[in-house]
Write an enzyme that holds these catalytic residues in place. Structure first.
Site, PDB file in Angstrom:
ATOM      1  N   ASP A 130       6.321  15.596  37.751  1.00  0.00           N
ATOM      2  CA  ASP A 130       4.898  15.908  37.805  1.00  0.00           C
ATOM      3  C   ASP A 130       4.359  15.343  39.115  1.00  0.00           C
ATOM      4  O   ASP A 130       4.622  14.189  39.447  1.00  0.00           O
ATOM      5  CB  ASP A 130       4.187  15.251  36.610  1.00  0.00           C
ATOM      6  CG  ASP A 130       3.109  16.134  36.025  1.00  0.00           C
ATOM      7  OD1 ASP A 130       2.254  16.589  36.804  1.00  0.00           O
ATOM      8  OD2 ASP A 130       3.125  16.365  34.800  1.00  0.00           O
ATOM      9  N   ASN A 146      13.483   0.602  23.345  1.00  0.00           N
ATOM     10  CA  ASN A 146      13.500  -0.860  23.222  1.00  0.00           C
ATOM     11  C   ASN A 146      12.527  -1.413  22.189  1.00  0.00           C
ATOM     12  O   ASN A 146      12.239  -2.606  22.179  1.00  0.00           O
ATOM     13  CB  ASN A 146      13.245  -1.514  24.584  1.00  0.00           C
ATOM     14  CG  ASN A 146      11.871  -1.148  25.123  1.00  0.00           C
ATOM     15  OD1 ASN A 146      11.182  -0.306  24.548  1.00  0.00           O
ATOM     16  ND2 ASN A 146      11.467  -1.763  26.202  1.00  0.00           N
ATOM     17  N   ASP A 148      11.610   6.046  22.237  1.00  0.00           N
ATOM     18  CA  ASP A 148      11.490   4.650  22.641  1.00  0.00           C
ATOM     19  C   ASP A 148      12.842   3.958  22.497  1.00  0.00           C
ATOM     20  O   ASP A 148      13.424   3.954  21.411  1.00  0.00           O
ATOM     21  CB  ASP A 148      10.439   3.971  21.748  1.00  0.00           C
ATOM     22  CG  ASP A 148      10.345   2.478  22.004  1.00  0.00           C
ATOM     23  OD1 ASP A 148      10.745   2.045  23.101  1.00  0.00           O
ATOM     24  OD2 ASP A 148       9.870   1.756  21.102  1.00  0.00           O
ATOM     25  N   ASP A 167      10.285   5.867  26.707  1.00  0.00           N
ATOM     26  CA  ASP A 167      10.682   5.381  28.028  1.00  0.00           C
ATOM     27  C   ASP A 167      11.848   6.198  28.587  1.00  0.00           C
ATOM     28  O   ASP A 167      12.352   7.113  27.921  1.00  0.00           O
ATOM     29  CB  ASP A 167      11.038   3.886  27.960  1.00  0.00           C
ATOM     30  CG  ASP A 167      11.921   3.578  26.746  1.00  0.00           C
ATOM     31  OD1 ASP A 167      12.940   4.271  26.593  1.00  0.00           O
ATOM     32  OD2 ASP A 167      11.576   2.677  25.957  1.00  0.00           O
ATOM     33  N   ASP A 169       9.292  -1.216  21.772  1.00  0.00           N
ATOM     34  CA  ASP A 169       7.915  -1.642  22.061  1.00  0.00           C
ATOM     35  C   ASP A 169       6.892  -0.567  21.657  1.00  0.00           C
ATOM     36  O   ASP A 169       5.699  -0.709  21.901  1.00  0.00           O
ATOM     37  CB  ASP A 169       7.746  -2.031  23.535  1.00  0.00           C
ATOM     38  CG  ASP A 169       7.894  -0.837  24.470  1.00  0.00           C
ATOM     39  OD1 ASP A 169       8.250   0.268  24.004  1.00  0.00           O
ATOM     40  OD2 ASP A 169       7.655  -1.003  25.679  1.00  0.00           O
ATOM     41  N   HIS A 193       1.078  19.106  26.795  1.00  0.00           N
ATOM     42  CA  HIS A 193       0.488  17.814  26.413  1.00  0.00           C
ATOM     43  C   HIS A 193      -1.040  17.820  26.409  1.00  0.00           C
ATOM     44  O   HIS A 193      -1.648  16.826  26.031  1.00  0.00           O
ATOM     45  CB  HIS A 193       1.006  16.740  27.366  1.00  0.00           C
ATOM     46  CG  HIS A 193       0.502  16.955  28.772  1.00  0.00           C
ATOM     47  ND1 HIS A 193       0.876  18.039  29.532  1.00  0.00           N
ATOM     48  CD2 HIS A 193      -0.378  16.256  29.525  1.00  0.00           C
ATOM     49  CE1 HIS A 193       0.252  17.983  30.696  1.00  0.00           C
ATOM     50  NE2 HIS A 193      -0.511  16.915  30.722  1.00  0.00           N
ATOM     51  N   ASP A 194      -1.655  18.891  26.898  1.00  0.00           N
ATOM     52  CA  ASP A 194      -3.117  18.981  26.916  1.00  0.00           C
ATOM     53  C   ASP A 194      -3.653  19.925  25.847  1.00  0.00           C
ATOM     54  O   ASP A 194      -4.860  20.177  25.789  1.00  0.00           O
ATOM     55  CB  ASP A 194      -3.596  19.523  28.274  1.00  0.00           C
ATOM     56  CG  ASP A 194      -3.315  18.575  29.423  1.00  0.00           C
ATOM     57  OD1 ASP A 194      -3.294  17.356  29.192  1.00  0.00           O
ATOM     58  OD2 ASP A 194      -3.122  19.078  30.547  1.00  0.00           O
ATOM     59  N   GLU A 208      -0.292  23.828  38.339  1.00  0.00           N
ATOM     60  CA  GLU A 208      -1.281  23.902  37.269  1.00  0.00           C
ATOM     61  C   GLU A 208      -2.581  24.315  37.936  1.00  0.00           C
ATOM     62  O   GLU A 208      -3.122  23.592  38.769  1.00  0.00           O
ATOM     63  CB  GLU A 208      -1.444  22.537  36.590  1.00  0.00           C
ATOM     64  CG  GLU A 208      -2.293  22.665  35.331  1.00  0.00           C
ATOM     65  CD  GLU A 208      -3.036  21.391  34.941  1.00  0.00           C
ATOM     66  OE1 GLU A 208      -3.411  21.275  33.772  1.00  0.00           O
ATOM     67  OE2 GLU A 208      -3.256  20.513  35.793  1.00  0.00           O
ATOM     68  N   ASP A 238      -0.064  19.013  39.317  1.00  0.00           N
ATOM     69  CA  ASP A 238      -1.253  18.784  38.518  1.00  0.00           C
ATOM     70  C   ASP A 238      -2.516  19.324  39.207  1.00  0.00           C
ATOM     71  O   ASP A 238      -2.719  19.047  40.396  1.00  0.00           O
ATOM     72  CB  ASP A 238      -1.376  17.260  38.329  1.00  0.00           C
ATOM     73  CG  ASP A 238      -2.343  16.876  37.241  1.00  0.00           C
ATOM     74  OD1 ASP A 238      -2.068  17.181  36.071  1.00  0.00           O
ATOM     75  OD2 ASP A 238      -3.372  16.248  37.558  1.00  0.00           O
TER      76      ASP A 238
HETATM   77  C1  GLC Z   1      -4.005  17.873  34.231  1.00  0.00           C
HETATM   78  C2  GLC Z   1      -3.098  17.173  33.271  1.00  0.00           C
HETATM   79  C3  GLC Z   1      -3.919  16.359  32.323  1.00  0.00           C
HETATM   80  C4  GLC Z   1      -4.680  15.329  33.122  1.00  0.00           C
HETATM   81  C5  GLC Z   1      -5.488  15.967  34.245  1.00  0.00           C
HETATM   82  C6  GLC Z   1      -5.906  14.947  35.247  1.00  0.00           C
HETATM   83  O1  GLC Z   1      -4.818  18.783  33.620  1.00  0.00           O
HETATM   84  O2  GLC Z   1      -2.278  18.101  32.629  1.00  0.00           O
HETATM   85  O3  GLC Z   1      -3.156  15.751  31.326  1.00  0.00           O
HETATM   86  O4  GLC Z   1      -5.547  14.620  32.275  1.00  0.00           O
HETATM   87  O5  GLC Z   1      -4.759  16.929  34.955  1.00  0.00           O
HETATM   88  O6  GLC Z   1      -4.800  14.502  35.974  1.00  0.00           O
HETATM   89 CA    CA Z   2       9.852   1.536  25.149  1.00  0.00          CA
END
Ligand code: GLC
Ligand code: CA
Length: 553
Positions: A98, A23, A21, A29, A25, A327-328, A255, A200
């Site tokens: 992405d 700034n 981050d 970013d 908040d 991230h999932d 993906e 995605d």
């Molecule tokens: C993919 C992404 C996930 C998202 C899902 C819907 O699996 O990696 O984070 O929630 O698609 O877009």
């Molecule tokens: Ca920020």
């Protein structure tokens, strides 16, 4: 051996909201990313994949996009993006975006128009159906985020399809206008100079025309046979390749939930003109009695069996992407290794060795290079992720299972584990923000952080740095053929790679036990390429300590 840059690359995934981050908040970013490019360059990665940074109401943290050609307010401006891209390129780092085009946000202009009337010019941009009757949706398909995949919309008294949240309506890829919009938008980004796309849930873009009920399982409507690898998915990707991808020197990774090796050879085949590689999920889909919510570890033979199948079946035909987490997914070291303080570093290095020595392009998820761990959740109020929040409601608050039974399972798999802020140093909020972070910082940041690890030559960070550097000097790591050894062992993951006259051996102890190991004759006395502990490889019989890993060549 035909050398290709994206095969030789190591890719680093940034989840911008939690990265840095700038700034105060509390939200990561784009300027924050720019400020850490030197760190990423020092680590040695080649490509950065940014989770979505486009305009979004953030129902699913940016995976619900309301404008594909604008930047999310919290993340900054298009000027910030252009600056970040230029600064990355200056350092020789490529940037992959992405691409979330299975669905948009319900706040996207197309959808706001589409829902207005059956005659609207955007009506067919989405998937609208009549209900079976006034109270029943068109079919029993479930949303990935709990509940029905259909949302009734009063304005036209019809349902729209959303395989994810109701704020993520699915686009209708059968409409050529939709495909043209998407391809034009992709071209716009490519012309800006980006270096590729991570696509995605791209295996879900084509749905069967008829949309029948799915087989009824324990879980809410199982739609997979009808909207994963649907009838036209390959045709649409070939069209995308022809109209956009083939015109640029970019990398693409799809993906593809539910993908098999057979299908991967089509999606990411050497000569199929679709994508460069796919993310498969078999090795992270060890489901239990509550579906994906489960706290059990893989039996090692099963895990090896899956990874070995992907290694051998794609060899020479398609390209693997290699990952333990993203991230999932929960944190790699907590899930596949051992995050108890005495084993955390060793097991994180062991996992890195195991993955980076396989064939494919390795992905590092932010913080993995530090051996960041799962978060010690105490209460469901701490969840931020729509999937965890909904799942807790669906399973527990409904009375289906008790909190005691479900809790260990949901905290083991919650996507929020991966989304806590990157731990930069031991100052307040781990140096991620000067304000209040949008999601809590893992309290172990005083021990585990980038500052401490970049200063310690024996850290997990420096181990990753070394692995990445070795890849540049050893084409065998990229192009060598994989062969498994000791496939029945429940303790050791052992394999070789072979390229021309060269051969390397990777040995990983996946347990907290000492294990005796006989070095295969041809490797006795060979040199050690990398190891997470010291041992005497001139001997044939050695004893491996907990989570020991080494590579001989
Ligand atoms: C993919 C992404 C996930 C998202 C899902 C819907 O699996 O990696 O984070 O929630 O698609 O877009
Ligand atoms: Ca920020």
């Amino acid at each position: 051996m035909n050398r290709i840059w994206w095969k030789e690359a190591v890719i680093y995934q940034i989840y911008p909201r939690s990265f840095m981050d700038s700034n105060g908040d509390g939200i990561g970013d784009i300027k924050g990313i720019t400020s850490r490019l030197d760190y990423l360059k020092y680590l040695g990665v080649d490509v950065l994949w940014l989770s979505p940074i486009y305009k979004s109401p953030n129902d699913d943290n940016g995976y619900d996009i309301s404008d594909y050609q604008a930047i999310m307010d919290e993340f900054g401006t298009m000027e910030d993006f252009d600056e970040m891209l230029a600064e990355a390129h200056k350092r020789g780092l490529r940037v992959v975006m992405d691409l979330v085009v299975n669905h948009t946000s319900d706040e996207h202009k197309w959808f706001m128009e589409s829902r207005k009337s059956k005659e609207n010019e955007y009506r067919d941009y989405y998937i609208w159906r009549e209900g079976k009757d006034a109270e029943t949706p068109p079919n029993n398909w479930g949303s990935c985020f709990s509940g029905s995949a259909w949302q009734y919309d009063e304005q036209t008294a019809m349902y729209y399809l959303h395989l994810f949240s109701r704020k993520q309506p699915d686009l209708n890829w059968d409409n050529p206008k939709v495909r043209k919009e998407v391809f034009d938008m992709m071209t716009w980004w490519c012309d800006k100079g980006i270096d590729g796309f991570r696509m995605d849930v791209i295996s879900m873009i084509s749905k069967t025309e008829e949309m029948p009920d799915g087989p009824v399982t324990d879980f809410y409507g199982d739609y997979s046979p009808y909207c994963i690898h649907g009838p036209n998915v390959h045709r649409y990707l070939q069209e995308m390749n022809e109209k956009v991808l083939s015109k640029y020197d970019i990398m693409t990774v799809g993906e593809t939930p539910g993908v098999t090796t057979e299908q991967a050879k089509q999606y990411a085949g050497e000569d199929t003109r679709e994508l460069n590689m796919v993310f498969q999920f078999e090795h992270v889909d060890n489901h239990g009695k509550y579906g994906k919510w489960d706290d059990q570890k893989w039996q090692l033979t099963k895990l090896k069996n899956i990874l070995t199948r992907w290694q051998t079946e794609l060899y020479g035909k398609a390209w693997n992407s290699l990952f333990w987490d993203n991230h999932d997914q929960p944190r790699a070291v907590s899930r596949f290794g051992d995050d108890r303080p005495m084993y955390r570093e060793a097991s994180a290095k062991m996992l890195a060795t195991c993955l980076h020595m396989m064939q494919g392009s390795p992905y590092i998820y932010q913080g993995e290079e530090l051996g960041m761990t799962n978060y010690p959740f105490q209460s469901p109020d701490e969840f931020r992720d729509i999937e965890s929040v909904n799942a807790y409601k669906e399973w527990c608050l409904s009375g289906e299972v008790s909190h005691e039974d479900f809790w260990p399972c949901i905290i083991a798999r919650s996507r929020d584990n991966a989304r806590t802020p990157v731990q930069w140093d031991d100052s307040a909020q781990a140096g991620f923000t000067t304000g209040t972070p949008w999601i809590a910082v893992n309290p172990n940041y005083t021990e585990i952080n980038a500052k401490a690890e970049t200063e310690d030559p024996n850290s997990v960070f420096h181990y990753y740095k070394k692995l990445i550097a070795l890849r540049k000097e050893n084409p065998i790591m990229v192009y060598g053929k994989y062969e498994p050894l000791m496939e029945d062992s429940e303790e050791l993951f052992v394999y070789t790679r072979t390229l021309d006259e060269k051969k390397l051996l990777t040995v990983c102890n996946f347990t907290d036990q000492e294990i005796d190991f006989t070095i295969p004759e041809e490797f006795v006395g060979k040199s050690c390429l990398i190891a997470n502990m010291e041992n005497d490889y001139s001997k044939k019989e050695i004893t491996l300590r907990p989570y020991e890993a080494f590579v001989l060549i």
